[in-house]
Design an enzyme around this catalytic site. Structure first.
Site, PDB file in Angstrom:
ATOM      1  N   ASN A 178      -4.309  -8.562   4.749  1.00 47.81           N
ATOM      2  CA  ASN A 178      -4.776  -7.816   5.925  1.00 47.81           C
ATOM      3  C   ASN A 178      -5.602  -8.724   6.842  1.00 47.81           C
ATOM      4  OD1 ASN A 178      -3.661  -5.629   4.629  1.00 47.81           O
ATOM      5  ND2 ASN A 178      -5.609  -4.808   3.902  1.00 47.81           N
ATOM      6  N   ASP A 236     -11.237  -5.242   6.455  1.00 47.85           N
ATOM      7  CA  ASP A 236     -10.413  -6.457   6.526  1.00 47.85           C
ATOM      8  C   ASP A 236     -10.151  -6.852   7.977  1.00 47.85           C
ATOM      9  OD1 ASP A 236     -10.288  -6.343   3.754  1.00 47.85           O
ATOM     10  OD2 ASP A 236      -8.512  -5.062   3.813  1.00 47.85           O
ATOM     11  N   SER A 266      -2.212  -0.408  11.443  1.00 46.18           N
ATOM     12  CA  SER A 266      -3.224   0.121  12.375  1.00 46.18           C
ATOM     13  C   SER A 266      -3.868  -1.003  13.199  1.00 46.18           C
ATOM     14  CB  SER A 266      -4.317   0.861  11.606  1.00 46.18           C
ATOM     15  OG  SER A 266      -5.096  -0.055  10.846  1.00 46.18           O
ATOM     16  N   LEU A 296     -21.262  -1.773   8.062  1.00 42.91           N
ATOM     17  CA  LEU A 296     -21.855  -0.441   7.854  1.00 42.91           C
ATOM     18  C   LEU A 296     -20.938   0.680   8.319  1.00 42.91           C
ATOM     19  CD1 LEU A 296     -25.385  -1.385   9.315  1.00 42.91           C
ATOM     20  CD2 LEU A 296     -24.724  -1.370   6.909  1.00 42.91           C
ATOM     21  N   ASP A 299       0.839  -1.203   0.000  1.00 40.85           N
ATOM     22  CA  ASP A 299       0.000   0.000   0.000  1.00 40.85           C
ATOM     23  C   ASP A 299       0.872   1.251   0.000  1.00 40.85           C
ATOM     24  OD1 ASP A 299      -2.157  -1.639   0.071  1.00 40.85           O
ATOM     25  OD2 ASP A 299      -2.736  -1.204   2.139  1.00 40.85           O
TER      26      ASP A 299
HETATM   27  O1  RIB Z   1      -9.081  -3.076   2.072  1.00 38.95           O
HETATM   28  C1  RIB Z   1      -7.908  -2.318   2.015  1.00 38.95           C
HETATM   29  C2  RIB Z   1      -6.964  -2.936   1.039  1.00 38.95           C
HETATM   30  O2  RIB Z   1      -7.515  -2.835  -0.258  1.00 38.95           O
HETATM   31  C3  RIB Z   1      -5.626  -2.251   0.956  1.00 38.95           C
HETATM   32  O3  RIB Z   1      -4.690  -2.850   1.792  1.00 38.95           O
HETATM   33  C4  RIB Z   1      -5.283  -2.375  -0.520  1.00 38.95           C
HETATM   34  O4  RIB Z   1      -4.099  -3.056  -0.763  1.00 38.95           O
HETATM   35  C5  RIB Z   1      -6.469  -3.041  -1.166  1.00 38.95           C
HETATM   36  O5  RIB Z   1      -6.299  -4.401  -1.276  1.00 38.95           O
END
Ligand code: RIB
Length: 289
Positions: A44, A247, A286, A216, A14
């Site tokens: 994630n 995620d 995070s 939501l 990212d």
């Molecule tokens: O949901 C967030 C994720 O969406 C990020 O980490 C990005 O890489 C995409 O997969």
């Protein structure tokens, strides 16, 4: 016993730019800061479950670039097993992300190696991993791979969680091997063709065999309990960066499900982890136990 979870999905790097207000067409703006980190919806979810203490197996495909070793190292640090990671020549997945001052994000995914995950190798990996409690999939790798692994696991009595993100319509076959279907509001509308509301959720839940949970955002999540739609709220926090909150929800939910917690307890844990994640910058950076 720690739940045994397998995630078959994406891993990205990212590249996040923090900005007051995202630029309009043809506009150039100054950002406040930039950070690079580990992401990808599958990765994630794996890291969230790993941090919570699950025995997590990641099946994904990385490229032949510098991101490969960094990503593997990061999985190891976060209690995610890397024995079944595939590699191909070329670039790993990357995701340029904009986050504005309200914490909202806009994401572009360039799949790279994620698109080249090998079906046969993936099925062999599942076979080698052996008995698992939960299998999790998303839509950042080709859907036919997810379809086959879900069918394989579902037929063996494994609970499967499908997070249809980024928004895409699952095939009938994939839904038939999905125990838990977890879209957010945008994905719900795209898939069912009507905006999320309690009535639409109730109607659509009757059309599929999977149990549906709709996330939501700051409003919590909606699900069907004893034949009725219920909304479970979440703590109010000031959002700094919402990237990866969905995620965190799915990863924590898979862990709770693997522990055999009740649906409400599982959703409470998922909401707690997702809500907490928006109070810090970054995606996986995070996440906290
Ligand atoms: O949901 C967030 C994720 O969406 C990020 O980490 C990005 O890489 C995409 O997969």
């Amino acid at each position: 016993m720690n739940p045994k979870i397998c995630i078959v999905g994406s891993a990205n790097i990212d590249q996040i730019a923090y900005v007051e207000k995202t630029p309009a067409d043809g506009e150039t703006v100054f950002g406040n800061s930039y950070q690079m980190g580990f992401g990808g919806k599958g990765a994630n979810q794996a890291v969230m479950a790993g941090i919570l203490g699950a025995e997590v197996y990641m099946v994904c495909c990385l490229g032949s670039d510098v991101y490969k070793d960094m990503t593997i190292e990061n999985f190891k640090k976060n209690n995610v097993k890397t024995d079944y990671i595939q590699t191909v020549k070329g670039s790993s997945g990357v995701a340029p992300i904009w986050v504005d001052s309200s914490g909202q994000n806009r994401i572009i995914v360039i799949p790279g190696a994620n698109d080249l995950i090998n079906t046969e190798q993936t099925l062999n990996s599942l076979e080698a991993i052996g008995k698992i409690d939960v299998l999790v999939g998303q839509f950042e790798i080709p859907m036919n791979v997810t379809e086959l692994v879900f069918e394989y696991a579902f037929n063996k009595g494994v609970q499967t969680i499908l997070n249809p993100a980024p928004a895409n319509k699952p095939t009938k076959k994939l839904l038939q091997s999905t125990s838990w279907f977890i879209p957010n509001e945008i994905e719900f509308e795209e898939i069912f063709g009507a905006p999320f509301n309690e009535e639409n959720l109730f109607n659509f839940s009757g059309e599929i065999d999977s149990k549906i949970i709709v996330t939501l955002g700051e409003k919590g999540c909606a699900f069907i309990n004893n034949g009725k739609v219920e909304i479970l709220g979440t703590k109010h926090v000031t959002a700094i960066d919402t990237t990866g909150a969905g995620d965190a929800f799915v990863g924590a939910f898979s862990y709770a499900l693997g522990l055999n917690l009740s649906i409400v307890e599982s959703l409470q844990l998922a909401l707690e982890k997702a809500t907490d994640s928006v109070t810090r910058k970054g995606t996986q950076s995070s996440y906290k136990n």
